[in-house]
Motif scaffolding. Structure first.
Motif, PDB file in Angstrom:
ATOM      1  N   VAL A  86     -78.952 -10.862  -8.548  1.00 50.23           N
ATOM      2  CA  VAL A  86     -77.648 -11.160  -7.972  1.00 50.23           C
ATOM      3  C   VAL A  86     -77.555 -12.671  -7.850  1.00 50.23           C
ATOM      4  O   VAL A  86     -78.567 -13.383  -7.888  1.00 50.23           O
ATOM      5  N   THR A  87     -76.339 -13.174  -7.725  1.00 52.67           N
ATOM      6  CA  THR A  87     -76.119 -14.610  -7.669  1.00 52.67           C
ATOM      7  C   THR A  87     -75.627 -14.999  -6.288  1.00 52.67           C
ATOM      8  O   THR A  87     -74.668 -14.420  -5.776  1.00 52.67           O
ATOM      9  N   ARG A  97     -80.070 -17.648  -8.420  1.00 55.69           N
ATOM     10  CA  ARG A  97     -80.251 -16.273  -8.870  1.00 55.69           C
ATOM     11  C   ARG A  97     -81.385 -15.638  -8.072  1.00 55.69           C
ATOM     12  O   ARG A  97     -82.469 -16.217  -7.957  1.00 55.69           O
ATOM     13  N   VAL A  98     -81.123 -14.464  -7.533  1.00 58.20           N
ATOM     14  CA  VAL A  98     -82.123 -13.745  -6.743  1.00 58.20           C
ATOM     15  C   VAL A  98     -82.504 -12.487  -7.507  1.00 58.20           C
ATOM     16  O   VAL A  98     -81.663 -11.615  -7.755  1.00 58.20           O
ATOM     17  N   ASP A  99     -83.759 -12.369  -7.861  1.00 54.59           N
ATOM     18  CA  ASP A  99     -84.258 -11.268  -8.673  1.00 54.59           C
ATOM     19  C   ASP A  99     -84.121  -9.931  -7.953  1.00 54.59           C
ATOM     20  O   ASP A  99     -84.457  -9.810  -6.774  1.00 54.59           O
ATOM     21  N   THR A 100     -83.595  -8.924  -8.668  1.00 57.82           N
ATOM     22  CA  THR A 100     -83.573  -7.568  -8.125  1.00 57.82           C
ATOM     23  C   THR A 100     -84.666  -6.694  -8.737  1.00 57.82           C
ATOM     24  O   THR A 100     -84.942  -5.608  -8.232  1.00 57.82           O
ATOM     25  N   GLY A 113     -80.024  -8.049   9.260  1.00 58.07           N
ATOM     26  CA  GLY A 113     -80.198  -9.357   8.662  1.00 58.07           C
ATOM     27  C   GLY A 113     -80.635  -9.346   7.216  1.00 58.07           C
ATOM     28  O   GLY A 113     -80.869 -10.418   6.634  1.00 58.07           O
ATOM     29  N   GLU A 114     -80.749  -8.166   6.612  1.00 58.67           N
ATOM     30  CA  GLU A 114     -81.135  -8.059   5.208  1.00 58.67           C
ATOM     31  C   GLU A 114     -79.953  -7.561   4.377  1.00 58.67           C
ATOM     32  O   GLU A 114     -79.066  -6.868   4.874  1.00 58.67           O
ATOM     33  N   VAL A 131     -81.289 -15.539   3.572  1.00 59.06           N
ATOM     34  CA  VAL A 131     -81.557 -16.924   3.987  1.00 59.06           C
ATOM     35  C   VAL A 131     -82.574 -17.566   3.052  1.00 59.06           C
ATOM     36  O   VAL A 131     -82.364 -18.656   2.518  1.00 59.06           O
ATOM     37  N   GLU A 132     -83.677 -16.855   2.818  1.00 63.76           N
ATOM     38  CA  GLU A 132     -84.721 -17.385   1.940  1.00 63.76           C
ATOM     39  C   GLU A 132     -84.396 -17.177   0.466  1.00 63.76           C
ATOM     40  O   GLU A 132     -85.050 -17.748  -0.410  1.00 63.76           O
ATOM     41  N   LEU A 133     -83.410 -16.315   0.174  1.00 65.21           N
ATOM     42  CA  LEU A 133     -82.987 -16.029  -1.196  1.00 65.21           C
ATOM     43  C   LEU A 133     -84.134 -15.477  -2.036  1.00 65.21           C
ATOM     44  O   LEU A 133     -84.411 -15.909  -3.158  1.00 65.21           O
ATOM     45  N   THR A 134     -84.793 -14.471  -1.456  1.00 64.36           N
ATOM     46  CA  THR A 134     -85.881 -13.790  -2.150  1.00 64.36           C
ATOM     47  C   THR A 134     -85.718 -12.281  -1.997  1.00 64.36           C
ATOM     48  O   THR A 134     -85.127 -11.802  -1.022  1.00 64.36           O
TER      49      THR A 134
END
Length: 363
Positions: A86-87, A97-100, A113-114, A131-134
């Motif tokens: 996802v972006t 970009r956050v890996d799924t 919060g997730e 927040v951490e984008l992970t």
């Protein structure tokens, strides 16, 4: 993806403030108070517009086939169904970009919060730290997960499966699938929702033209110690119009549009039929504005209230997002436009977009 293949009833949650930054082409000194962010599925961008005027503010590349967006942790997250990620777009336009881990992110839900992302081609939910984008976890669920719903206390998340005919119940503390609601052997679960008080869960079966009510986990605050063996029990089912796709649930009503026969079925919370509203072309969603219910129609250039009033939209609309004050941002998917529509005064403005605008959010 065509208008038929794309989702026709759900848009990302609106929220957040625009702050002083509006995107890569914006001037911080002249930033609008609210910005409309529109995933454009055919152009692989997130397009930005001034909510007040419709003025274009630029576009941000976000990846293949963006459909839904949501805002959280001061960022706009975009589900790109053609990616394994996802972006996340920051207020200043920076892209992460956050890996799924699996293909086909489509729908979002937030809990504790997730950020949870249904990955329809990967039969899984990705769990993201916004927040951490992970990615912090991945949860296996029924095949082709689609809509997501979260309980009022955020302890449970519900994921509908379009191929396995189930609604999976996920513990948001442990990220474990703790049970499944069997909607039926041939069911194709599209919409999933909980009543605002947490006492009823609902699932729309597109294949069977029906809706089921099931026992949710915990029953909200009223029955916090309900026996786990009752969770997922089907309470009742009812027939709805042909080709149902989504549903709208309030404290005292459940609405299900039937796309193929132009009806909207209206139920009480226990699925007692209250009314069948007819005369629509291809109803896809409902919105409450100025104290009345308005139906979005994918084949008619108008909004129509359940009691018969009409508001012209020039061209048909596929998705809409309420922005307050009796106004909606509507996406004209097949015509590459968006509009701000006031249900009392009609269209406020219309703006051209890149190809196939979909579910907008306001930031």
């Amino acid at each position: 993806m065509s208008g038929e293949g794309a989702d026709a009833g759900a848009s990302g949650a609106a929220g957040g403030d625009a702050g002083d930054d509006v995107g890569p082409d914006g001037d911080p000194g002249d930033a609008p108070e609210r910005v409309v962010a529109v995933p454009c599925e055919g152009a692989d961008v997130l397009s930005l517009f001034d909510l007040a005027t419709g003025e274009p503010l630029g576009s941000v590349p976000v990846g293949s086939h963006p459909v839904h967006a949501t805002t959280t942790a001061d960022r706009t997250f975009v589900a790109t169904m053609g990616e394994r990620s996802v972006t996340a777009v920051a207020p200043g336009g920076e892209v992460t970009r956050v890996d799924t881990g699996v293909l086909g992110p489509s729908h979002f839900a937030s809990a504790n919060g997730e950020l949870y992302v249904a990955c329809s081609a990967g039969d899984a939910l990705a769990v993201i730290d916004p927040v951490e984008l992970t990615r912090t976890d991945r949860i296996g669920v029924g095949a082709e997960p689609h809509e997501l719903a979260v309980g009022r206390d955020e302890r449970r998340l519900y994921s509908g499966s379009r191929r396995d005919g189930v609604v999976d119940v996920v513990d948001t503390a442990t990220h474990e699938r703790i049970r499944s609601v069997d909607v039926g052997p041939e069911a194709r679960v599209q919409g999933v929702a909980l009543a605002p008080d947490g006492h009823h869960g609902y699932a729309v079966d597109q294949e069977g033209d029906r809706i089921v009510a099931f026992e949710p986990a915990g029953h909200g605050d009223r029955y916090p110690d309900a026996p786990a063996t009752r969770v997922g029990q089907i309470r009742k089912e009812a027939a709805v119009g042909a080709d149902p796709y989504d549903l709208v649930v309030t404290l005292d009503r459940v609405f299900v549009p039937g796309r193929a026969d132009g009806t909207v079925h209206e139920f009480s919370p226990d699925l007692t039929l209250e009314s069948v509203h007819e005369g629509f072309s291809r109803p896809v969603d409902l919105f409450r504005a100025n104290g009345r219910w308005w139906v979005l129609d994918a084949e008619a250039a108008r909004l129509r209230s359940l009691d018969g009033d009409l508001v012209d939209t020039n061209v048909p609309s596929l998705v809409a997002a309420p922005v307050g004050g009796g106004r909606l941002v509507v996406s004209h998917y097949d015509d590459d436009r968006i509009s701000l529509v006031d249900v009392a005064d009609g269209t406020v403005w219309t703006a051209d977009t890149p190809a196939y605008p979909f579910g907008a959010v306001v930031v």
